[in-house]
Scaffold this motif. Structure first.
Motif, PDB file in Angstrom:
ATOM      1  N   VAL A   1       4.626  26.141   5.532  1.00 24.31           N
ATOM      2  CA  VAL A   1       3.931  24.957   6.048  1.00 24.31           C
ATOM      3  C   VAL A   1       4.513  24.531   7.391  1.00 24.31           C
ATOM      4  CG1 VAL A   1       3.467  22.516   5.630  1.00 24.31           C
ATOM      5  CG2 VAL A   1       3.225  24.170   3.763  1.00 24.31           C
ATOM      6  N   THR A   2       5.845  24.541   7.516  1.00 28.01           N
ATOM      7  CA  THR A   2       6.488  24.156   8.779  1.00 28.01           C
ATOM      8  C   THR A   2       6.067  25.083   9.911  1.00 28.01           C
ATOM      9  OG1 THR A   2       8.403  23.221   7.634  1.00 28.01           O
ATOM     10  CG2 THR A   2       8.707  23.833   9.944  1.00 28.01           C
ATOM     11  N   ALA A   3       6.023  26.376   9.632  1.00 30.70           N
ATOM     12  CA  ALA A   3       5.624  27.349  10.661  1.00 30.70           C
ATOM     13  C   ALA A   3       4.182  27.125  11.104  1.00 30.70           C
ATOM     14  CB  ALA A   3       5.810  28.772  10.131  1.00 30.70           C
ATOM     15  N   ILE A   4       3.288  26.854  10.158  1.00 29.91           N
ATOM     16  CA  ILE A   4       1.884  26.623  10.501  1.00 29.91           C
ATOM     17  C   ILE A   4       1.726  25.324  11.297  1.00 29.91           C
ATOM     18  CG2 ILE A   4      -0.437  26.220   9.577  1.00 29.91           C
ATOM     19  CD1 ILE A   4       0.367  27.971   7.176  1.00 29.91           C
ATOM     20  N   ASN A   5       2.503  24.318  10.928  1.00 29.34           N
ATOM     21  CA  ASN A   5       2.393  23.024  11.617  1.00 29.34           C
ATOM     22  C   ASN A   5       2.762  23.114  13.096  1.00 29.34           C
ATOM     23  OD1 ASN A   5       1.463  21.615   9.395  1.00 29.34           O
ATOM     24  ND2 ASN A   5       3.491  20.924   8.757  1.00 29.34           N
ATOM     25  N   ARG A   6       3.468  24.150  13.482  1.00 35.42           N
ATOM     26  CA  ARG A   6       3.835  24.336  14.885  1.00 35.42           C
ATOM     27  C   ARG A   6       2.726  25.026  15.682  1.00 35.42           C
ATOM     28  NH1 ARG A   6       8.997  26.644  12.772  1.00 35.42           N
ATOM     29  NH2 ARG A   6      10.521  24.955  12.645  1.00 35.42           N
ATOM     30  N   LEU A   7       1.702  25.498  14.990  1.00 33.44           N
ATOM     31  CA  LEU A   7       0.686  26.331  15.624  1.00 33.44           C
ATOM     32  C   LEU A   7      -0.515  25.526  16.098  1.00 33.44           C
ATOM     33  CD1 LEU A   7       0.574  29.252  13.007  1.00 33.44           C
ATOM     34  CD2 LEU A   7       1.760  29.271  15.225  1.00 33.44           C
ATOM     35  N   ARG A   8      -1.214  26.092  17.067  1.00 33.92           N
ATOM     36  CA  ARG A   8      -2.555  25.630  17.452  1.00 33.92           C
ATOM     37  C   ARG A   8      -3.362  26.878  17.746  1.00 33.92           C
ATOM     38  NH1 ARG A   8      -5.892  21.792  16.023  1.00 33.92           N
ATOM     39  NH2 ARG A   8      -7.157  20.912  17.703  1.00 33.92           N
ATOM     40  N   VAL A   9      -4.356  27.170  16.900  1.00 32.69           N
ATOM     41  CA  VAL A   9      -5.126  28.400  17.018  1.00 32.69           C
ATOM     42  C   VAL A   9      -6.586  28.083  17.319  1.00 32.69           C
ATOM     43  CG1 VAL A   9      -3.569  29.584  15.415  1.00 32.69           C
ATOM     44  CG2 VAL A   9      -5.674  28.545  14.545  1.00 32.69           C
ATOM     45  N   ASP A  10      -7.298  29.104  17.776  1.00 30.10           N
ATOM     46  CA  ASP A  10      -8.715  28.909  18.108  1.00 30.10           C
ATOM     47  C   ASP A  10      -9.572  28.750  16.860  1.00 30.10           C
ATOM     48  OD1 ASP A  10      -8.440  29.144  20.971  1.00 30.10           O
ATOM     49  OD2 ASP A  10      -8.093  31.283  20.659  1.00 30.10           O
TER      50      ASP A  10
END
Length: 255
Positions: A160-169
């Protein structure tokens, strides 16, 4: 008959019979299947019945058991292939970034990614990563976390922490249930937390689900309908569900 009286009678009938289909209940009470689904959702929230695919059973008779990946992969295979193919139209332009959820339909979608379409693909699903590893047009990133044996997907705080750092198309998402009343849902809280993070990380969210999931609810909601942009499903989706989804703001694409 008032709605409360009808619902009470429905609950009693389900208890007596052990399992009843939506169609049988609709015929019994001379109402539409959409009305039955709404009533069953109300009764489930009250703890009187448990919704299952196509109908309901008494709440006391059903343990919530999550199907394993292999079992789910054998269900509705033709529809899943068509859905995966139709979802290719939702890809971002070459050079874009995609977040792929775990699931049997998203795994099929991964296999179909065009060889001439360069993408960055991020996933927490081991089967998805295995299918994409080594493909020259894919810049593959595998997310950290504890891998669940049931879904072969990474879950937990690290994921969850890793995904929260992302911004994807675009995020391509699976679900165990989708309804107007409950939104998108899944049985496992850890899976739900990851899916919730995926929804929040994407500029555009596309749900891939066969029509058997429509109108059904799993125990943990991870997104409301207005948090999803597109649902790609098969042509067996009931007209009532399609209209309800579109009224809620979803673009519905049928394969």
């Amino acid at each position: 008959m008032y709605a409360e009286e009808r619902q009470q009678a429905m609950a009693q009938l389900v208890t007596e019979h052990g399992r009843l289909s939506v169609a049988a209940i609709a015929e019994q009470f001379d109402v539409t299947t959409e009305t039955v689904r709404r009533d069953l959702s109300t009764l489930e929230r009250m703890g009187l019945v448990r919704r299952v695919h196509g109908g309901a059973v008494p709440a006391s008779s059903l343990a919530v058991i999550e199907s394993g990946l292999g079992e789910r992969d054998q269900a509705n295979t033709t529809q899943k292939e068509l859905i995966a193919k139709a979802a290719l139209d939702q890809l971002p332009p070459p050079g874009g970034t995609v977040l792929l959820d775990a699931g049997t339909t998203t795994s099929r979608f991964a296999i179909m990614l065009p060889r001439d379409h360069r993408l960055t693909v991020i996933t927490h699903a081991v089967p998805v990563a295995a299918r994409l590893a080594g493909l020259p047009q894919i810049d593959l990133h595998l997310l950290p976390g504890r891998v669940r044996s049931t879904t072969q997907a990474a879950v937990g705080a690290d994921t969850v922490t890793a995904i929260n750092r992302l911004r994807v198309d675009v995020a391509f998402l699976g679900t165990n249930g989708i309804s107007v009343e409950h939104g998108l849902s899944t049985p496992d809280p850890d899976e739900a937390a990851v899916k919730r993070a995926i929804v929040g990380a994407a500029r555009r969210v596309v749900c891939l689900t066969d029509s058997s999931k429509a109108g059904t609810d799993a125990s943990v909601r991870f997104a409301a309908l207005d948090e999803i942009d597109v649902v790609v499903t098969d042509d067996h989706l009931p007209v009532g569900d399609r209209v309800a989804f579109e009224v809620a703001g979803l673009e519905v694409v049928t394969a």
